[in-house]
Design a protein around this motif. Sequence first.
Motif, PDB file in Angstrom:
ATOM      1  N   THR A  16      -3.813   6.345   2.880  1.00  0.00           N
ATOM      2  CA  THR A  16      -3.945   4.905   3.086  1.00  0.00           C
ATOM      3  C   THR A  16      -4.786   4.525   4.122  1.00  0.00           C
ATOM      4  O   THR A  16      -5.081   3.245   4.273  1.00  0.00           O
ATOM      5  CB  THR A  16      -2.469   4.344   3.122  1.00  0.00           C
ATOM      6  OG1 THR A  16      -1.902   4.844   4.263  1.00  0.00           O
ATOM      7  CG2 THR A  16      -1.607   4.720   2.002  1.00  0.00           C
ATOM      8  N   THR A  25       1.077   3.973  -3.035  1.00  0.00           N
ATOM      9  CA  THR A  25       1.028   5.253  -2.781  1.00  0.00           C
ATOM     10  C   THR A  25       2.258   6.220  -3.342  1.00  0.00           C
ATOM     11  O   THR A  25       2.169   7.294  -3.958  1.00  0.00           O
ATOM     12  CB  THR A  25       0.966   5.591  -1.268  1.00  0.00           C
ATOM     13  OG1 THR A  25      -0.045   4.917  -0.773  1.00  0.00           O
ATOM     14  CG2 THR A  25       0.805   7.032  -0.807  1.00  0.00           C
ATOM     15  N   VAL A  44       0.879  -1.087   0.152  1.00  0.00           N
ATOM     16  CA  VAL A  44       0.087   0.188  -0.207  1.00  0.00           C
ATOM     17  C   VAL A  44       0.825   1.173  -0.176  1.00  0.00           C
ATOM     18  O   VAL A  44       0.649   2.363  -0.697  1.00  0.00           O
ATOM     19  CB  VAL A  44      -1.143  -0.115   1.437  1.00  0.00           C
ATOM     20  CG1 VAL A  44      -1.844   1.373   1.381  1.00  0.00           C
ATOM     21  CG2 VAL A  44      -2.023  -1.178   0.999  1.00  0.00           C
TER      22      VAL A  44
END
Length: 453
Positions: A104, A88, A84
């Motif tokens: 996130t 990003t 994640v």
Amino acid sequence: MTTTLDHRSDIRPARSNAGAVVTRPAPPRSARTSRPLAYGSRPLAVDPRLATGLGAARPGIQQGKPRIHIATPQLELSSKPAAVVLRTARLSGPIFRDAAAEQTDLSISTVNRQVGALLRAGLIRERADLAPAGAIGRPRLPFELNVADYLTVGIHIGFKVTSITTHDLLHRVVGAIQIPTPEGDPEEVLAAIGVSARRFASRWTGKRALWTGVAIGGRVRDGGFVDHPRLGWEKAPVGRIIAESVGLPVSVASHVEAMAAAELLVNPDNSSASFLYFYAREMVGVAFSVDGSVHTPSSGPPVIGHFPTGATELLDPNRTGQLEPTASDTGVVNAARAAGLTVEGIDAVHELARNGDDIARKILDERALVLGRAVALIADIFNPDHIILGGQAFTDAPLTLPTVAKAVRETTVAAKRDVRVSHSGVTVQQQAAGAVSLDAIYSDPLEAIALTA
């Protein structure tokens, strides 16, 4: 840059165990620990016949066979914290840690841990030049994806043409070539493709190659074995031979599913929506994505080449009545020749149509009509939020897209269908191979980087 050779060849090379693709710097200390051969939730499949090579030297050191890692791609937007944070960085970098935590929904402590681990792995880098004036401490340094030091190798094996690409960690194509797909014994064909890929990737000196991704038609079995009826392959050891030839870990995926995965990478914000991906060129196929994951049936991708087309006028002069022989590039060329046109390939048919040839234009319009009907019928089964059309049957024939759209409207039972053309355009095969080559890194970056040590 893309180079195209327009003839097929019969290549029967000597077997080769790969040497180095590029000179690799030593991995960070945190990545040298021993790890199981797995990433994500699916185990890496390893040919047991090569088990004796698993503890051998790194590629580039001639001490026997390199280690073999053959992965089953996830083809999804991973929810692992490291993945994640890496995503990003890819989509929003340079970005500060507090902003990444907000985007996130991860805690700032979790983001700090993952950023630290990704920095040590070298997958991201900090931008001290963008720190705010007077800022104190590393958390006030924005981070971004490291596109300078790494690349992956993508291979799309088509029925007639094989594309070989290199990609940076942003999924951008760094370089590309095309070669005729060799004919002959599958293992010799794959070894020839692998040697070409290794030589092409070696042009990027000073960069570390992390992974190879192979996108191919047919059914991909666990362990990277492929059944490809059009090529006459059954249980072809694609994963093993490409891993040996290129000298890198390899992931192997069905090409239409890989194309759908590439669409997810381009539009991750639409991950909650479902879409049907419909591909048409020399082969036809579909894939379905929902909730940020491409559905990959254990029995193989859906087979639609035998779907009935209904009556045709110019297409399908042999009256097969089946979708793939009728609407493929070869089918269009056969129809053009049967109608009296002198053409060498599909590009010549498009050129005649652009120059006002009525027969060529009618053939391409009829192809669009046949494909549009098939799209509508399959969409009625899946009922997706969106339909994405990919492949040169659509992107190389923009003048026929209104015919496709009209056929969808007139055939579907839905009141309205949202039909879009793939963002990848004519590079769809390259983007698919790139998505597979980056899948392990995007799914579990720290595990993937450890496997390349």
